[in-house]
Design a protein around this motif. Structure first.
Motif, PDB file in Angstrom:
ATOM      1  N   TYR A  27       0.754  -1.376   0.289  1.00 43.04           N
ATOM      2  CA  TYR A  27       0.269  -0.326  -0.018  1.00 43.04           C
ATOM      3  C   TYR A  27       0.283   0.994  -0.182  1.00 43.04           C
ATOM      4  N   ASP A  28       0.795   1.251  -1.063  1.00 46.77           N
ATOM      5  CA  ASP A  28       1.854   3.229  -1.292  1.00 46.77           C
ATOM      6  C   ASP A  28       0.934   4.172  -0.700  1.00 46.77           C
ATOM      7  N   ASN A  29       0.752   4.538   0.502  1.00 40.77           N
ATOM      8  CA  ASN A  29      -0.325   4.713   1.480  1.00 40.77           C
ATOM      9  C   ASN A  29      -0.407   6.559   1.486  1.00 40.77           C
ATOM     10  N   ASN A  30       1.144   7.238   1.871  1.00 44.37           N
ATOM     11  CA  ASN A  30       1.421   7.973   2.212  1.00 44.37           C
ATOM     12  C   ASN A  30       2.619   8.483   2.142  1.00 44.37           C
ATOM     13  N   VAL A  31       3.335  10.042   2.138  1.00 41.82           N
ATOM     14  CA  VAL A  31       4.098  10.421   1.847  1.00 41.82           C
ATOM     15  C   VAL A  31       4.256  12.477   2.461  1.00 41.82           C
ATOM     16  N   MET A  32       5.221  11.539   3.877  1.00 40.31           N
ATOM     17  CA  MET A  32       5.067  13.296   4.462  1.00 40.31           C
ATOM     18  C   MET A  32       6.316  14.014   4.124  1.00 40.31           C
ATOM     19  N   THR A  33       6.621  15.424   3.714  1.00 47.52           N
ATOM     20  CA  THR A  33       7.609  15.851   3.240  1.00 47.52           C
ATOM     21  C   THR A  33       8.189  16.943   4.671  1.00 47.52           C
ATOM     22  N   GLY A 120      -0.516  11.150  -0.788  1.00 49.95           N
ATOM     23  CA  GLY A 120      -0.951   9.541  -0.499  1.00 49.95           C
ATOM     24  C   GLY A 120      -2.661   9.183  -0.543  1.00 49.95           C
ATOM     25  N   GLN A 121      -2.770   8.496  -0.803  1.00 52.13           N
ATOM     26  CA  GLN A 121      -4.171   7.625  -1.371  1.00 52.13           C
ATOM     27  C   GLN A 121      -5.285   7.581   0.129  1.00 52.13           C
ATOM     28  N   THR A 122      -6.570   8.190   0.040  1.00 55.65           N
ATOM     29  CA  THR A 122      -7.162   7.523   0.969  1.00 55.65           C
ATOM     30  C   THR A 122      -7.112   6.609   1.474  1.00 55.65           C
ATOM     31  N   GLY A 123      -7.534   6.982   2.914  1.00 54.82           N
ATOM     32  CA  GLY A 123      -7.469   5.906   3.492  1.00 54.82           C
ATOM     33  C   GLY A 123      -5.445   5.456   4.174  1.00 54.82           C
ATOM     34  N   ALA A 124      -4.922   6.398   3.818  1.00 59.64           N
ATOM     35  CA  ALA A 124      -3.330   6.224   3.745  1.00 59.64           C
ATOM     36  C   ALA A 124      -3.066   6.398   5.794  1.00 59.64           C
ATOM     37  N   GLY A 125      -4.143   7.250   6.458  1.00 59.94           N
ATOM     38  CA  GLY A 125      -3.315   7.312   7.083  1.00 59.94           C
ATOM     39  C   GLY A 125      -2.865   9.412   7.422  1.00 59.94           C
ATOM     40  N   LYS A 126      -3.153   9.878   6.971  1.00 57.86           N
ATOM     41  CA  LYS A 126      -2.344  11.292   6.412  1.00 57.86           C
ATOM     42  C   LYS A 126      -2.832  12.280   7.260  1.00 57.86           C
ATOM     43  N   THR A 127      -4.390  12.305   7.365  1.00 53.95           N
ATOM     44  CA  THR A 127      -4.748  13.329   8.202  1.00 53.95           C
ATOM     45  C   THR A 127      -4.181  12.349   9.859  1.00 53.95           C
ATOM     46  N   PHE A 128      -4.424  11.105  10.179  1.00 52.13           N
ATOM     47  CA  PHE A 128      -4.358  11.259  12.057  1.00 52.13           C
ATOM     48  C   PHE A 128      -2.705  11.368  11.648  1.00 52.13           C
ATOM     49  N   THR A 129      -2.104  11.479  10.634  1.00 53.55           N
ATOM     50  CA  THR A 129      -0.600  12.014  11.096  1.00 53.55           C
ATOM     51  C   THR A 129      -0.848  13.245  11.085  1.00 53.55           C
ATOM     52  N   MET A 130      -1.102  13.866   9.854  1.00 57.55           N
ATOM     53  CA  MET A 130      -0.695  15.396  10.371  1.00 57.55           C
ATOM     54  C   MET A 130      -1.573  16.172  11.625  1.00 57.55           C
ATOM     55  N   GLN A 131      -2.634  16.284  11.938  1.00 54.11           N
ATOM     56  CA  GLN A 131      -3.795  16.430  12.940  1.00 54.11           C
ATOM     57  C   GLN A 131      -4.778  15.782  13.743  1.00 54.11           C
ATOM     58  N   GLY A 132      -4.779  14.548  13.812  1.00 52.59           N
ATOM     59  CA  GLY A 132      -4.487  13.145  15.152  1.00 52.59           C
ATOM     60  C   GLY A 132      -5.914  12.809  14.755  1.00 52.59           C
ATOM     61  N   PRO A 133      -6.797  12.211  15.874  1.00 47.48           N
ATOM     62  CA  PRO A 133      -7.888  11.237  15.903  1.00 47.48           C
ATOM     63  C   PRO A 133      -8.427  12.397  15.304  1.00 47.48           C
ATOM     64  N   THR A 134     -10.369  11.939  15.008  1.00 48.07           N
ATOM     65  CA  THR A 134     -11.660  12.989  14.547  1.00 48.07           C
ATOM     66  C   THR A 134     -12.390  11.449  15.680  1.00 48.07           C
ATOM     67  N   SER A 135     -13.475  12.559  15.438  1.00 52.81           N
ATOM     68  CA  SER A 135     -15.002  12.125  16.041  1.00 52.81           C
ATOM     69  C   SER A 135     -15.896  12.331  15.400  1.00 52.81           C
ATOM     70  N   GLU A 136     -17.371  12.162  15.873  1.00 52.03           N
ATOM     71  CA  GLU A 136     -17.833  12.463  14.652  1.00 52.03           C
ATOM     72  C   GLU A 136     -18.866  12.991  15.658  1.00 52.03           C
ATOM     73  N   PHE A 137     -20.044  13.822  15.108  1.00 51.86           N
ATOM     74  CA  PHE A 137     -21.315  14.267  15.703  1.00 51.86           C
ATOM     75  C   PHE A 137     -21.940  14.001  14.784  1.00 51.86           C
ATOM     76  N   VAL A 138     -23.874  13.760  15.143  1.00 47.03           N
ATOM     77  CA  VAL A 138     -24.866  14.406  14.091  1.00 47.03           C
ATOM     78  C   VAL A 138     -25.985  14.863  14.479  1.00 47.03           C
ATOM     79  N   SER A 139     -25.576  16.470  13.463  1.00 44.06           N
ATOM     80  CA  SER A 139     -26.004  17.572  13.353  1.00 44.06           C
ATOM     81  C   SER A 139     -26.961  17.549  14.067  1.00 44.06           C
ATOM     82  N   SER A 140     -27.719  18.728  14.276  1.00 43.68           N
ATOM     83  CA  SER A 140     -29.312  19.320  15.259  1.00 43.68           C
ATOM     84  C   SER A 140     -30.331  18.825  14.032  1.00 43.68           C
TER      85      SER A 140
END
Length: 233
Positions: A27-33, A120-140
């Motif tokens: 999986y050539d997923n993610n590259v950070m420079t 990198g491709q979708t699902g590689a972990g770019k967001t996790f590496t750069m920003q960290g974990p996410t959480s979900e919410f349901v709008s009102s």
């Protein structure tokens, strides 16, 4: 103020994030420079590979680890592929920051330009590496849940490079003022937040604005014309 200037000497550090099944798929997923000041020309380009853990879908499909770390090499099918740095799913977000984020931040505070880039491709972990974990919410209003970054993730042990780098910048400012209380030291920090999507540069601090243009100027160098700059304290 933090004065910066262009440097002909820079180090390019690239991170490839991926994982493989027991087959030969890689999986050539993610590259950070990251660019950092270096005196030696031989250090201009460095690569750090980050091997991510399997996701739920891969585990359900009978995942078997096939990409291994051996020092500074990635081992696939008993073949070694050497890089400058290699980290895997046993290494923490703090490790990534110490190896890349902290050095480039220190150089930035010394007046050099720096860059951290994840791709990198979708699902590689770019967001996790750069920003960290996410959480979900349901709008009102009952709309579909959206993925957002909460205040809690900023202080979480798994926070990514962006919040860690910013925290380090302000920590260094506090240290500088504490170490030299007799001096009046002023720091000015301005930030822009841009997104490149479908070849268009979008200003995330100005929702609804038209796409921006990248320009090259003899004095300013390469810049994004019209990008919003906000003072950060």
């Amino acid at each position: 103020k933090i004065h910066s200037h262009y440097s002909q000497r820079a180090r390019l550090v690239a991170f490839r994030i991926g994982e493989a099944h027991s087959t030969t798929n890689w999986y050539d997923n993610n590259v950070m420079t990251a660019m950092d000041v270096e005196d030696s020309p031989s250090d201009c380009i460095q690569v750090l590979v980050r091997v991510r853990p399997p996701n739920e879908r891969e585990t359900e499909q009978g995942y078997s680890k096939a990409v291994h770390k051996d020092g500074t090499s990635v081992v696939i099918n008993q073949k070694n592929y050497p890089f400058d740095h290699v980290v895997d799913d046993n290494d923490s977000q703090e490790t990534i920051f110490e190896r890349v984020g902290k050095p480039i931040t220190e150089s930035f505070l010394e007046g050099y330009h720096g860059c951290l880039l994840a791709y990198g491709q979708t699902g590689a972990g770019k967001t996790f590496t750069m920003q960290g974990p996410t959480s979900e919410f349901v709008s009102s209003d009952g709309a579909e849940p959206e993925t957002v970054h909460t205040i809690e993730t900023v202080h979480h042990a798994q926070r990514g490079l962006i919040p860690r780098v910013l925290s380090h910048v302000f920590e260094r400012i506090r240290q500088e003022r504490a170490d030299k209380p007799e001096q009046e030291i002023n720091f000015t920090i301005r930030c822009s937040y841009l997104e490149i999507y479908n070849e268009a540069v979008i200003d995330l601090l100005a929702p609804g604005a038209s796409a921006l243009t990248i320009r090259d100027d003899a004095k300013r160098g390469i810049f994004v014309d019209g990008a919003t700059e906000e003072a950060v304290t």
